[in-house]
Design a protein around this motif. Structure first.
Motif, short mmCIF file in Angstrom:
data_model
loop_
_atom_site.label_atom_id
_atom_site.label_comp_id
_atom_site.label_asym_id
_atom_site.label_seq_id
_atom_site.Cartn_x
_atom_site.Cartn_y
_atom_site.Cartn_z
N LEU A 1 -11.20 33.39 12.93
CA LEU A 1 -10.35 33.45 14.12
C LEU A 1 -10.70 32.38 15.14
N HIS A 2 -11.98 32.22 15.42
CA HIS A 2 -12.41 31.27 16.44
C HIS A 2 -12.89 29.99 15.75
N LYS A 3 -11.94 29.14 15.41
CA LYS A 3 -12.23 27.96 14.60
C LYS A 3 -13.18 26.99 15.29
N SER A 4 -13.00 26.82 16.61
CA SER A 4 -13.82 25.84 17.32
C SER A 4 -15.28 26.24 17.34
N ASP A 5 -15.56 27.55 17.24
CA ASP A 5 -16.95 28.01 17.28
C ASP A 5 -17.75 27.55 16.06
N ILE A 6 -17.07 27.27 14.95
CA ILE A 6 -17.79 26.87 13.72
C ILE A 6 -17.57 25.39 13.41
N GLY A 7 -17.00 24.68 14.37
CA GLY A 7 -16.68 23.28 14.10
C GLY A 7 -15.49 23.11 13.20
N GLY A 8 -14.58 24.09 13.25
CA GLY A 8 -13.41 24.06 12.38
C GLY A 8 -12.24 23.30 12.96
N VAL A 9 -12.45 22.56 14.04
CA VAL A 9 -11.41 21.76 14.66
C VAL A 9 -11.96 20.37 14.94
N LYS A 10 -11.21 19.36 14.56
CA LYS A 10 -11.59 17.98 14.87
C LYS A 10 -10.45 17.34 15.64
N VAL A 11 -10.78 16.70 16.74
CA VAL A 11 -9.78 16.13 17.64
C VAL A 11 -9.92 14.60 17.65
N GLY A 12 -8.79 13.92 17.69
CA GLY A 12 -8.79 12.46 17.79
C GLY A 12 -9.24 11.76 16.53
N VAL A 13 -8.83 12.28 15.38
CA VAL A 13 -9.25 11.72 14.10
C VAL A 13 -8.36 10.52 13.77
#
Length: 697
Positions: free
Chosen positions: A529-541
């Motif tokens: 559910l909380h993708k950013s907590d596990i590094g599941g989101v990458k921004v500016g790739v």
């Protein structure tokens, strides 16, 4: 009244289960009816020829009644109601307990009772009810020990014991009622039905009640909205600290417990919610007998400085304000009051004030066009006659046509004066803060009565496309959807960034090449559910890093939760969060009120800041706009510290479109759009997650 008029004004009442046995419910109801009822009472019991001197019939079908009161044991109560329906009796009160409140067998009996009521189109109160009263015809069809005194308030309660306690107290206080209803289990008639009935009743000035729950929240809102245009509704709802029985997985569900749903629903319905029984009756008495003020400005006239300061504090804590007197008023006070007095508000006429000084000061204050309402605040002195002061207060209220509250502080010496005030519809309060709170109820109702309600906008949407997306939960181990459901928002006209979900690093590169500029990549898994907590989101790739980013996201997800269902990676157009404001629009489906919408400041801090506001869907454009104005951070949307204002019209429309979506699909249990990024150029939903009940599709 409307369809329930005969329930409260029957010409002939049958008591099914009437008896002369001392201590029985059937005897108590007979005693109460025989004592004052203006119509005919027919006892029904095959074991008696007469009850309390009245001829007894063996079956309710022989009673030719307008109202049947059923007190027989639960196993035969349903059949008694059926016999009443067959005989053409339209109104039934089931006193008998042993139904839905007692377990599975009782619940089955209650279902049978409801089916009988539906079959014969019965107005049925109960079961498990204390009964009903109506004072115009002296009808007390309850087994309570007290009858109600006549009045203009109609009162409903889910607790029969609460009714008996209230009537015992109210009779001592000189407080009367028009109708009284013990709702019981609400198998057929519920609070919305009585709200509608009393709203049509010219003899009911205020509807009051004690509720423990509302089964059909939206119906109640719709009923109350119509009624509160002309008739105030004041309710006490117990269970304020219950934050919801079910754990919630979304931001909205975490914040929006059942208490929030009641607060929101009551506000949308125009109901004044009282926090205590004292506040319930303080507000109701004021609303039943006083004119509505033209302004929120209060004048306080007192012979006691300390209580005057207390009343000023109370005004500051309410929605009212202390009136600023005109120059003419100040000059008059300066000429007539002692030098040691205070000509400003609160007006202190000093402790040696007699009745003439009190009368003159109150007259001057009420004559001021800046004064909307007044509080007469007095402490006992040897030179003051409280009864004479009460008569002066009544006269001046009539003379100026403005609402007046009284706070005659003291003990027994206040009793006669309080009776004079009560007879004229002016409640007396010992505590100044209670008096101000009651006056504030007039302000609140004036605003409610002046509200305008609009119908929700019906947008042209792709319902079948949305249904297909929701259907995708069938056959899955989990009923949650995340970014894979972004097309659901698009189907309802909510703008989303360009992008796709892919299941290979090569496909990720292909999608990224079609998007202008760097991309955002997110792991897609209903189990995380909380993708950013596990590094599941990458921004500016950048394009050249997309392949490796894909592999890294999948690896992180596998390491975090090996058994998680990985549906792929979303490759999405990057939205410049710094160019706008991150908001959240969400919904949690409340068991009573249905879809509860939330709007507020979004992003990662939504549950920390909880800068949110709520409405029960569906909402109109006006209500959606109010939501954008109510949050504390609303200045960010309007443009703050030199920033350009965001597209607020786009935010308002998005709230409405989400409202339509969740109203169209009861299968959606929870939904969050977070963030919904609002910029000067538009509004876009960047992320979404929802929970679906496939059985409702």
């Amino acid at each position: 009244m409307g369809e329930l008029s005969e329930l409260f004004a029957p010409g002939r009442v049958a008591v099914v289960g009437a008896t002369e046995r001392e201590g029985s419910v059937g005897r108590a109801i007979m005693d109460n009816l025989v004592s004052d009822f203006a119509g005919e009472v027919v006892p029904v019991n095959p074991n008696y020829d007469e009850v309390l001197g009245l001829p007894c019939v063996p079956d309710v079908g022989d009673a030719d009644a307008d109202l049947a009161v059923v007190v027989v044991p639960p196993k035969i109560a349903v059949e008694a109601v059926r016999r009443a329906g067959e005989a053409g009796v339209r109104n039934v009160v089931v006193i008998t307990a042993g139904f839905g409140e007692t377990g599975a067998a009782g619940a089955n009996r209650e279902r049978d009772l409801t089916e009988v009521a539906d079959e014969y189109d019965l107005n049925l109160v109960g079961p498990n009810s204390l009964g009903i009263m109506s004072t115009p015809n002296g009808m007390n069809a309850t087994f309570g020990p007290e009858n109600a005194e006549p009045g203009s308030m109609s009162f409903m309660s889910q607790s029969g014991a609460f009714i008996t306690a209230v009537l015992d107290w109210a009779n001592d206080e000189g407080i009367g009622f028009k109708d009284v209803v013990s709702l019981g289990n609400k198998a057929v008639l519920d609070e919305a039905d009585f709200v509608r009935a009393w709203g049509d009743d010219p003899d009911t000035d205020v509807v009051i009640g004690y509720l423990e729950g509302i089964e059909h929240g939206r119906d109640f809102i719709d009923a109350a909205r119509e009624v509160t245009r002309d008739t105030p509704i004041v309710l006490v709802k117990s269970g304020r600290t219950d934050a919801g029985a079910q754990a919630a997985s979304s931001h909205t569900g975490t914040i929006a417990g059942s208490e929030q749903a009641y607060e929101t629903g009551f506000d949308q319905a125009g109901v004044i919610r009282a926090n205590s029984v004292q506040e319930l009756f303080d507000s109701a008495q004021m609303l039943a007998n006083q004119p509505l003020p033209e302004s929120d400005d209060v004048a306080v006239v007192t012979n006691a400085g300390g209580p005057g300061v207390m009343s000023t504090d109370a005004v500051g804590e309410s929605g009212l304000s202390m009136a600023s007197f005109s120059e003419e008023t100040l000059e008059t006070f300066g000429e007539t009051l002692p030098e040691e007095g205070n000509i400003y508000n609160p007006v202190d006429i000093v402790g040696d004030a007699d009745n003439d000084r009190f009368r003159e000061a109150l007259d001057v204050a009420l004559a001021d066009e800046n004064v909307g309402t007044a509080l007469v605040l007095s402490c006992p002195t040897a030179v003051l006659d409280y009864e004479e002061l009460a008569e002066a207060t009544v006269d001046l209220r009539e003379k100026h046509g403005k609402p007046v509250a009284a706070c005659f502080m003291g003990g027994e010496r206040v009793d006669e004066a309080a009776s004079v005030l009560q007879e004229a519809g002016i409640p007396n309060y010992f505590d100044p803060s209670r008096a101000i709170e009651a006056l504030d109820a007039l302000r609140r109702y004036r605003e409610i009565a002046g509200r305008e309600y609009d119908e929700p906008t019906e947008f042209d949407v792709e319902r079948e496309r949305a249904r297909e997306i929701l259907e995708s939960v069938r056959g899955r181990d989990d009923n949650r959807l995340g970014v894979e459901a972004m097309d659901l928002l698009s189907a309802y006209g909510i703008e989303t960034p360009a992008g796709e979900i892919v299941d290979s690093a090569t496909d990720a590169e292909t999608v990224a090449e079609e998007i202008d500029g760097p991309v955002v990549m997110k792991i897609v898994s209903p189990d995380i559910l909380h993708k950013s907590d596990i590094g599941g989101v990458k921004v500016g790739v950048a394009d050249e890093d997309v392949y490796d980013a894909y592999e890294d996201l999948v690896t992180r997800a596998r390491n975090y939760q090996p058994d998680a269902a990985i549906l792929g990676v979303q490759v999405q157009e990057m939205v410049d969060l710094d160019a706008g404001v991150e908001t959240i629009v969400g919904m949690n489906r409340d068991p009573q009120f249905g879809p509860l919408l939330m709007f507020g400041l979004g992003g990662i801090f939504v549950e920390v800041l909880e800068d949110t506001t709520f409405r029960v869907a569906p909402v109109s454009e006006r209500e959606a706009r109010e939501m954008t104005e109510e949050i504390k951070t609303a200045p960010l949307l309007r443009g703050a510290r030199g920033r350009d204002p965001v597209d607020r019209e786009g935010v308002v429309e998005t709230i409405q479109r989400l409202s339509q979506l969740v109203a169209d699909f009861p299968a959606i249990l929870e939904l969050d759009i977070n963030p919904l990024v609002a910029t000067p150029d538009g509004v876009r939903a960047v992320d979404v997650r929802l929970t679906v009940d496939p059985d409702e599709l």
